[in-house]
Design a protein around this motif. Sequence first.
Motif, PDB file in Angstrom:
ATOM      1  N   UNK A   1      55.416  41.327  42.478  1.00 37.40           N
ATOM      2  CA  UNK A   1      53.755  40.905  42.635  1.00 37.40           C
ATOM      3  C   UNK A   1      53.418  40.169  41.134  1.00 37.40           C
ATOM      4  N   UNK A   2      52.475  39.253  41.219  1.00 36.74           N
ATOM      5  CA  UNK A   2      51.651  38.832  39.967  1.00 36.74           C
ATOM      6  C   UNK A   2      50.187  39.050  40.123  1.00 36.74           C
ATOM      7  N   UNK A   3      49.819  39.370  39.105  1.00 32.36           N
ATOM      8  CA  UNK A   3      48.525  39.964  39.268  1.00 32.36           C
ATOM      9  C   UNK A   3      47.704  39.338  38.041  1.00 32.36           C
ATOM     10  N   UNK A   4      46.595  38.823  38.246  1.00 31.57           N
ATOM     11  CA  UNK A   4      45.662  38.214  37.117  1.00 31.57           C
ATOM     12  C   UNK A   4      44.583  39.036  36.661  1.00 31.57           C
ATOM     13  N   UNK A   5      44.518  39.438  35.212  1.00 37.27           N
ATOM     14  CA  UNK A   5      43.378  40.184  34.949  1.00 37.27           C
ATOM     15  C   UNK A   5      42.442  39.004  34.419  1.00 37.27           C
ATOM     16  N   UNK A   6      41.129  39.097  34.705  1.00 39.81           N
ATOM     17  CA  UNK A   6      40.261  38.096  34.323  1.00 39.81           C
ATOM     18  C   UNK A   6      38.822  38.658  33.657  1.00 39.81           C
ATOM     19  N   UNK A   7      38.672  38.719  32.438  1.00 39.15           N
ATOM     20  CA  UNK A   7      37.398  39.262  31.924  1.00 39.15           C
ATOM     21  C   UNK A   7      36.519  38.339  31.451  1.00 39.15           C
ATOM     22  N   UNK A   8      35.062  38.503  31.881  1.00 33.84           N
ATOM     23  CA  UNK A   8      33.934  37.694  31.319  1.00 33.84           C
ATOM     24  C   UNK A   8      32.796  38.351  31.311  1.00 33.84           C
ATOM     25  N   UNK A   9      31.743  37.837  30.921  1.00 33.93           N
ATOM     26  CA  UNK A   9      30.385  38.577  30.912  1.00 33.93           C
ATOM     27  C   UNK A   9      29.677  38.742  32.229  1.00 33.93           C
ATOM     28  N   UNK A  10      29.993  37.801  33.220  1.00 32.29           N
ATOM     29  CA  UNK A  10      29.946  37.640  34.561  1.00 32.29           C
ATOM     30  C   UNK A  10      30.940  37.098  35.453  1.00 32.29           C
ATOM     31  N   UNK A  11      31.407  37.324  36.445  1.00 26.74           N
ATOM     32  CA  UNK A  11      32.642  37.017  37.332  1.00 26.74           C
ATOM     33  C   UNK A  11      32.110  36.836  38.866  1.00 26.74           C
ATOM     34  N   UNK A  12      32.523  35.773  39.446  1.00 29.99           N
ATOM     35  CA  UNK A  12      32.444  35.512  40.918  1.00 29.99           C
ATOM     36  C   UNK A  12      33.311  35.052  41.474  1.00 29.99           C
ATOM     37  N   UNK A  13      34.365  36.160  41.926  1.00 28.12           N
ATOM     38  CA  UNK A  13      35.615  35.479  42.618  1.00 28.12           C
ATOM     39  C   UNK A  13      35.590  34.909  43.864  1.00 28.12           C
ATOM     40  N   UNK A  14      34.499  34.938  44.569  1.00 28.90           N
ATOM     41  CA  UNK A  14      34.147  34.187  45.480  1.00 28.90           C
ATOM     42  C   UNK A  14      34.384  32.505  45.428  1.00 28.90           C
ATOM     43  N   UNK A  15      34.125  32.374  44.104  1.00 33.65           N
ATOM     44  CA  UNK A  15      34.437  30.902  43.912  1.00 33.65           C
ATOM     45  C   UNK A  15      35.960  30.484  43.558  1.00 33.65           C
ATOM     46  N   UNK A  16      36.853  31.363  43.812  1.00 30.91           N
ATOM     47  CA  UNK A  16      38.413  30.988  43.788  1.00 30.91           C
ATOM     48  C   UNK A  16      38.790  30.080  45.056  1.00 30.91           C
ATOM     49  N   UNK A  17      39.746  29.428  44.827  1.00 32.66           N
ATOM     50  CA  UNK A  17      40.109  28.775  45.998  1.00 32.66           C
ATOM     51  C   UNK A  17      40.417  29.651  47.178  1.00 32.66           C
ATOM     52  N   UNK A  18      40.268  29.237  48.492  1.00 34.44           N
ATOM     53  CA  UNK A  18      40.811  29.838  49.539  1.00 34.44           C
ATOM     54  C   UNK A  18      41.981  30.446  49.749  1.00 34.44           C
ATOM     55  N   UNK A  19      42.286  31.631  49.899  1.00 34.14           N
ATOM     56  CA  UNK A  19      43.603  32.219  50.066  1.00 34.14           C
ATOM     57  C   UNK A  19      44.146  32.357  48.714  1.00 34.14           C
ATOM     58  N   UNK A  20      43.428  32.522  47.624  1.00 37.09           N
ATOM     59  CA  UNK A  20      44.110  32.510  46.182  1.00 37.09           C
ATOM     60  C   UNK A  20      44.514  33.928  46.150  1.00 37.09           C
ATOM     61  N   UNK A  21      43.943  34.849  46.452  1.00 35.38           N
ATOM     62  CA  UNK A  21      44.417  36.432  46.332  1.00 35.38           C
ATOM     63  C   UNK A  21      43.353  37.437  46.764  1.00 35.38           C
ATOM     64  N   UNK A  22      43.637  38.507  46.538  1.00 31.73           N
ATOM     65  CA  UNK A  22      42.729  39.588  46.765  1.00 31.73           C
ATOM     66  C   UNK A  22      42.233  40.299  45.263  1.00 31.73           C
ATOM     67  N   UNK A  23      40.861  40.272  44.992  1.00 34.35           N
ATOM     68  CA  UNK A  23      40.213  40.541  44.294  1.00 34.35           C
ATOM     69  C   UNK A  23      39.377  41.911  44.178  1.00 34.35           C
ATOM     70  N   UNK A  24      39.558  42.803  43.019  1.00 42.16           N
ATOM     71  CA  UNK A  24      38.776  43.851  42.737  1.00 42.16           C
ATOM     72  C   UNK A  24      37.779  43.659  41.568  1.00 42.16           C
ATOM     73  N   UNK A  25      36.478  43.864  41.320  1.00 40.36           N
ATOM     74  CA  UNK A  25      35.802  43.602  39.955  1.00 40.36           C
ATOM     75  C   UNK A  25      35.345  44.995  39.690  1.00 40.36           C
ATOM     76  N   UNK A  26      35.225  45.116  38.507  1.00 41.77           N
ATOM     77  CA  UNK A  26      34.557  46.393  37.804  1.00 41.77           C
ATOM     78  C   UNK A  26      33.838  46.333  36.629  1.00 41.77           C
TER      79      UNK A  26
END
Length: 216
Positions: A61-86
């Motif tokens: 597997x390849x997993x991206x960890x992305x951190x920012x003040x606010x994040x909107x994974x819905x803006x990723x390209x279609x089919x890019x991957x499965x996202x969880x935000x905490x």
Amino acid sequence: MSPRAALARIRLNPHSRAVQRDLRDAADMHRTLMRLVPDHLGDSPRQAAGLLYRLDETDTTSTLLVQATTLDPARLPDGYGHSDVKDLTPMFNALKKGLAVRYRIVVNPAKTERLPLDQKGQRGKRIPLTGPEADQWWTRRATEAGLELRTLLPTPVAAAQPRAKGTPPMRHHLVRYDGTATVTDPDALTDAVLTGIGRAKSYGAGLLSLGPAGTV
């Protein structure tokens, strides 16, 4: 008031053409991830958004960890991957002096070349550090960030290369460190988590992950 930050864990879809493109070219990866933060953030949008990321890879597997003040994974390209935000607020609130933690970070250890006196005022080139010199660099930066290292395990990282048409690829020397540490300065550590450590932050370096001792 607790600092604001969110962390997205994105399990990448290896069949996505956008993912394949981004894994080949760090500049494309950076552009894709900047889509997750608000627009119109000025001349330094990555810094304004507090965007940091790291690619964690295993054999399967390849997993991206992305951190920012606010994040909107819905803006990723279609089919890019499965996202969880905490929300990272509970982690910041838990940081206390003397707390034992596990950490992971990818960094770009380097030093600036010393130039002769007749070139005073000029900047020397950046020289990558490896082996014990890189370990010493990370130990020093961790101390400044409010961590007393107990253990460290270095792993060379094959960094994606940012490319520009008509120019040779530019490499960033990256090393991943895993280990255990004790919190010595919660405020400095909070700032280090929010702003990242070292250079090459646009290319997957600088994101410091923390967890309770005994966890990964």
